[in-house]
Design a protein around this motif. Structure first.
Motif, PDB file in Angstrom:
ATOM      1  N   PHE A  85     -10.215  -5.646   0.584  1.00 40.84           N
ATOM      2  CA  PHE A  85      -9.646  -6.281  -0.595  1.00 40.84           C
ATOM      3  C   PHE A  85     -10.169  -5.566  -1.833  1.00 40.84           C
ATOM      4  O   PHE A  85     -11.371  -5.525  -2.072  1.00 40.84           O
ATOM      5  CB  PHE A  85     -10.029  -7.766  -0.624  1.00 40.84           C
ATOM      6  N   LEU A  86      -9.269  -4.963  -2.588  1.00 42.78           N
ATOM      7  CA  LEU A  86      -9.576  -4.217  -3.800  1.00 42.78           C
ATOM      8  C   LEU A  86     -10.424  -2.974  -3.553  1.00 42.78           C
ATOM      9  O   LEU A  86     -11.050  -2.445  -4.471  1.00 42.78           O
ATOM     10  CB  LEU A  86     -10.270  -5.112  -4.838  1.00 42.78           C
ATOM     11  N   THR A  87     -10.489  -2.510  -2.326  1.00 43.06           N
ATOM     12  CA  THR A  87     -11.201  -1.276  -1.975  1.00 43.06           C
ATOM     13  C   THR A  87     -10.370  -0.537  -0.936  1.00 43.06           C
ATOM     14  O   THR A  87      -9.473  -1.107  -0.320  1.00 43.06           O
ATOM     15  CB  THR A  87     -12.594  -1.549  -1.390  1.00 43.06           C
ATOM     16  N   GLU A  88     -10.674   0.741  -0.748  1.00 42.67           N
ATOM     17  CA  GLU A  88      -9.950   1.527   0.246  1.00 42.67           C
ATOM     18  C   GLU A  88     -10.261   1.111   1.669  1.00 42.67           C
ATOM     19  O   GLU A  88      -9.412   1.160   2.530  1.00 42.67           O
ATOM     20  CB  GLU A  88     -10.294   3.012   0.090  1.00 42.67           C
ATOM     21  N   ARG A  89     -11.508   0.774   1.921  1.00 40.77           N
ATOM     22  CA  ARG A  89     -11.918   0.436   3.283  1.00 40.77           C
ATOM     23  C   ARG A  89     -13.048  -0.572   3.255  1.00 40.77           C
ATOM     24  O   ARG A  89     -13.663  -0.810   2.234  1.00 40.77           O
ATOM     25  CB  ARG A  89     -12.346   1.683   4.044  1.00 40.77           C
ATOM     26  N   ARG A  90     -13.277  -1.170   4.425  1.00 40.20           N
ATOM     27  CA  ARG A  90     -14.400  -2.082   4.635  1.00 40.20           C
ATOM     28  C   ARG A  90     -15.351  -1.425   5.628  1.00 40.20           C
ATOM     29  O   ARG A  90     -14.918  -0.727   6.541  1.00 40.20           O
ATOM     30  CB  ARG A  90     -13.933  -3.405   5.236  1.00 40.20           C
ATOM     31  N   VAL A  91     -16.622  -1.684   5.465  1.00 35.41           N
ATOM     32  CA  VAL A  91     -17.618  -1.195   6.405  1.00 35.41           C
ATOM     33  C   VAL A  91     -18.414  -2.388   6.895  1.00 35.41           C
ATOM     34  O   VAL A  91     -18.874  -3.214   6.100  1.00 35.41           O
ATOM     35  CB  VAL A  91     -18.565  -0.159   5.743  1.00 35.41           C
ATOM     36  N   VAL A  92     -18.541  -2.471   8.207  1.00 37.30           N
ATOM     37  CA  VAL A  92     -19.359  -3.506   8.826  1.00 37.30           C
ATOM     38  C   VAL A  92     -20.538  -2.798   9.479  1.00 37.30           C
ATOM     39  O   VAL A  92     -20.359  -2.006  10.401  1.00 37.30           O
ATOM     40  CB  VAL A  92     -18.564  -4.323   9.862  1.00 37.30           C
TER      41      VAL A  92
END
Length: 122
Positions: A85-92
């Protein structure tokens, strides 16, 4: 992709990131003795990966960090499947993830790893 922390630091990630990285002791090769796990090197490798994957300004919104000995595998799996959300990617980032292998509760993470979400380009 399983990678030894020291090898990861010596050869930073390419421009095209893989959807999953396992940073740990790895294997030293057929003739060398096993490389021991160094938590400090693993932390440095994780930081290098985070720097390659995320814009520093978006890190608060795009990064979720869990500890496998404190977090249920379903929670981690659900977070990994959440769209950015509002970023290119998520990192877990999952620390002590090997604990999921030793328990039957790690099934949700194992199921996610069968078909992980592909990262978007940088």
């Amino acid at each position: 992709m399983a990678v030894h922390a020291l090898a990861f630091l010596e050869n930073p990630p390419p421009d095209q990131l893989k959807p999953v990285y396992f940073i740990g002791p790895g294997k030293a090769g057929p003739r060398a003795r096993a490389i021991t796990y160094e938590p400090l090197l693993a932390d440095r490798a994780a930081d290098a990966l985070l720097n390659a994957a995320l814009d520093p300004d978006a890190r608060d919104m795009a990064l979720a960090t869990f500890y496998a000995d404190e977090t249920d595998a379903r929670t981690v799996s659900n977070e990994a499947q959440t769209l950015p959300f509002l970023t290119e990617r998520r990192v877990v980032l999952v620390r002590n993830a090997e604990r999921y292998q030793a328990t039957t509760t790690g099934g949700a993470v194992h199921a996610y790893l069968e078909a992980p979400t592909e990262p978007r380009g940088l």
